[in-house]
Design an enzyme around this catalytic site. Structure first.
Site, PDB file in Angstrom:
ATOM      1  N   GLY A   1       5.858  52.189  25.657  1.00 57.25           N
ATOM      2  CA  GLY A   1       6.834  51.327  26.538  1.00 57.25           C
ATOM      3  C   GLY A   1       8.099  52.019  26.529  1.00 57.25           C
ATOM      4  O   GLY A   1       8.485  52.703  25.781  1.00 57.25           O
TER       5      GLY A   1
ATOM      6  N   ARG B   1      -9.213  58.132  22.796  1.00 58.44           N
ATOM      7  CA  ARG B   1     -10.179  56.966  23.167  1.00 58.44           C
ATOM      8  C   ARG B   1      -9.568  56.649  24.328  1.00 58.44           C
ATOM      9  O   ARG B   1      -8.875  55.675  24.547  1.00 58.44           O
ATOM     10  CB  ARG B   1      -9.624  55.897  22.262  1.00 58.44           C
TER      11      ARG B   1
ATOM     12  N   ASP C   1       4.958  53.994  17.169  1.00 57.32           N
ATOM     13  CA  ASP C   1       3.886  54.291  16.222  1.00 57.32           C
ATOM     14  C   ASP C   1       2.535  54.497  16.986  1.00 57.32           C
ATOM     15  O   ASP C   1       1.781  55.482  16.680  1.00 57.32           O
ATOM     16  CB  ASP C   1       3.655  53.104  15.298  1.00 57.32           C
TER      17      ASP C   1
ATOM     18  N   THR D   1      11.754  52.734  20.106  1.00 59.70           N
ATOM     19  CA  THR D   1      11.226  51.406  20.338  1.00 59.70           C
ATOM     20  C   THR D   1      12.178  50.442  20.192  1.00 59.70           C
ATOM     21  O   THR D   1      12.989  50.549  19.344  1.00 59.70           O
ATOM     22  CB  THR D   1       9.936  50.928  19.448  1.00 59.70           C
TER      23      THR D   1
ATOM     24  N   ASP E   1      11.764  47.407  19.245  1.00 63.28           N
ATOM     25  CA  ASP E   1      11.257  46.731  18.078  1.00 63.28           C
ATOM     26  C   ASP E   1      12.015  46.855  16.910  1.00 63.28           C
ATOM     27  O   ASP E   1      11.817  46.153  15.902  1.00 63.28           O
ATOM     28  CB  ASP E   1       9.829  46.605  18.088  1.00 63.28           C
TER      29      ASP E   1
ATOM     30  N   ASP F   1      10.477  48.785  14.562  1.00 60.64           N
ATOM     31  CA  ASP F   1       9.616  48.566  13.441  1.00 60.64           C
ATOM     32  C   ASP F   1       8.820  49.762  12.946  1.00 60.64           C
ATOM     33  O   ASP F   1       7.755  49.718  12.509  1.00 60.64           O
ATOM     34  CB  ASP F   1       8.603  47.433  14.147  1.00 60.64           C
TER      35      ASP F   1
ATOM     36  N   ARG G   1       7.669  42.526  19.004  1.00 61.27           N
ATOM     37  CA  ARG G   1       6.065  42.573  18.367  1.00 61.27           C
ATOM     38  C   ARG G   1       5.989  41.704  17.134  1.00 61.27           C
ATOM     39  O   ARG G   1       6.358  40.554  16.987  1.00 61.27           O
ATOM     40  CB  ARG G   1       5.490  43.965  18.254  1.00 61.27           C
TER      41      ARG G   1
HETATM   42  O1  F6P Z   1       6.875  47.544  21.658  1.00 59.71           O
HETATM   43  C1  F6P Z   1       8.054  47.289  22.820  1.00 59.71           C
HETATM   44  C2  F6P Z   1       7.531  45.918  23.494  1.00 59.71           C
HETATM   45  O2  F6P Z   1       8.616  45.774  24.559  1.00 59.71           O
HETATM   46  C3  F6P Z   1       7.250  44.945  22.632  1.00 59.71           C
HETATM   47  O3  F6P Z   1       8.707  44.271  22.036  1.00 59.71           O
HETATM   48  C4  F6P Z   1       6.690  44.096  23.385  1.00 59.71           C
HETATM   49  O4  F6P Z   1       5.549  42.958  22.462  1.00 59.71           O
HETATM   50  C5  F6P Z   1       5.666  45.082  24.131  1.00 59.71           C
HETATM   51  O5  F6P Z   1       6.463  45.908  23.931  1.00 59.71           O
HETATM   52  C6  F6P Z   1       5.053  44.607  25.465  1.00 59.71           C
HETATM   53  O6  F6P Z   1       4.471  45.550  26.120  1.00 59.71           O
HETATM   54  P1  F6P Z   1       4.120  45.618  27.621  1.00 59.71           P
HETATM   55  O7  F6P Z   1       5.102  46.403  28.388  1.00 59.71           O
HETATM   56  O8  F6P Z   1       2.744  46.434  27.828  1.00 59.71           O
HETATM   57  O9  F6P Z   1       3.934  44.167  28.297  1.00 59.71           O
END
Ligand code: F6P
Length: 366
Positions: free
Chosen positions: A15, A82, A120, A142, A144, A146, A188
């Protein structure tokens, strides 16, 4: 000093988040300064699989420090081990290991090292490359926050700022209408954004995945506030939060993605129950991708520049397969495979939780 590589590749995967361009700028400028050519791979590992890349020069990265997103593009569906190559008759994805193809493209382009900017998932995708001898240097990103092994990843501070501003804004509506406002933030399985923004934005209740909540405790908090003359309550809920004995609320499942479970919807769940049980009007707001967009705050620009610089320093020092990290406030580096399969969540005894409780913030658990 070891021999410097003549050419390196760089990619942004997973992301997007504020600060990616700041890292691209730092790495590219620093590399050019040291006589190293930089090739920008487009759309993360997808660009290596499909052989899409372009040289990055000084002009390409000039004036992008403050620009959100990534000039290289990104993908969170391109794990070379994958890789989705089609769909079967039932619409299910068909996967193939295309590592050899991606490696051949890296070698044709003369890449002697690869700077992998990602979370990650993206860092895990680097494994087959370093196992086949291509030096990979990770830079953790990120919102997050995390990623195991680093106290902070760039992008986080901007997301916290955006969420804080949103909380500041809903306070006025909550007060004017005597309502409960529930603001859902990303993160997340980690509650870092909710915890930091909740404290900064003066949320009365913070709900995070690491502390399962009891909706009755949340309603009691609203009631206690009403008895003290407070007409409104602001709740900051992390998308991964869940009630005691409950499950996380899932927005969608994306079978083709290495991170197939997309969380979302807990704010609506909380608001609905609060209306039923506490008998007050409740509204919810899902901040979503707004937290990932726009210009990085100053702290993220600084961190991204430091991380980018350290990535080139590591390459110059002949270090192999490392991830840049911040530990005890200092930029350092760890083995790139260390974060794989691990997540840095909020420890329940984290000092910020105690600090929030000391200003009467509820976590819905007591
Ligand atoms: O990891 C970053 C994040 O924005 C998370 O906080 C969220 O759960 C996820 O990506 C959303 O993913 P996507 O952009 O694929 O909807």
């Amino acid at each position: 000093m070891t021999d410097l590589p003549g050419r390196i590749g760089i990619l942004t995967g997973g992301g997007d988040c504020p600060g990616l361009n700041a890292v691209l700028r730092a790495v590219t400028k620093d590399a050019i300064f040291n006589g190293i050519e930089v090739v920008g791979i487009e759309d993360g590992f997808l660009g290596l699989i499909e052989n899409r890349a372009r040289p990055l020069g000084y002009q390409d990265v000039s004036d992008i420090l403050t620009v959100g997103g990534t000039i290289l593009g990104t993908s969170n569906r391109a794990d070379p081990r994958r890789f989705e190559v089609g769909r079967d008759a039932d619409g299910q994805p068909i996967f193939e290991d295309v590592t050899a193809r991606a490696l051949a493209h890296a070698s044709e382009r003369g890449l002697e090292a690869l700077v992998v900017i990602g979370g990650d998932g993206t860092l895990a995708c680097a494994r087959p490359f370093f196992e086949h001898g291509l030096n990979c240097i990770g830079v953790p990103k990120t919102i997050d926050n995390d990623i195991y092994g680093t106290e902070i990843s760039f992008g986080f501070l901007t997301a916290v700022q955006v969420a804080t501003e949103a909380l500041d804004r809903v306070h006025t509506t909550a007060d004017s209408h005597g309502r409960v406002m529930v603001v859902e933030v990303m993160g997340r399985n980690a509650g870092w954004i909710a915890l930091h923004a909740g404290i900064a934005g003066g949320a009365d209740v913070i709900l995070i995945p690491e502390i399962p909540f009891d909706i009755d405790r949340v309603c009691e908090k609203i009631e206690r506030r009403r008895r003290r003359g407070k007409r409104s309550t602001v709740i900051c809920v992390a998308e991964g939060a869940r009630s005691r004995g409950g499950v996380r609320v899932v927005r969608e499942r994306d079978a083709g993605s290495p991170d197939p479970v997309k969380l979302g919807g807990i704010a609506a769940w909380v608001a609905e129950r609060v209306e039923e049980r506490a008998g007050v009007q409740a509204r919810h707001v899902v901040l979503g991708h707004v937290q990932r967009g726009g210009t990085p705050v100053a702290g993220d620009r600084v961190l991204a520049t430091q991380f980018g610089d350290r990535a080139i320093e590591l390459i110059k020092a002949g270090e192999r397969n490392r991830m840049v990290a911040l530990q005890q406030g200092r930029v350092t580096h760890i083995d790139i495979s260390e974060p794989a399969g691990r997540q840095r969540t909020v420890p329940p005894d984290h000092p910020l939780i105690a600090a929030a409780r000391s200003v009467y913030t509820s976590f819905g658990d007591e």
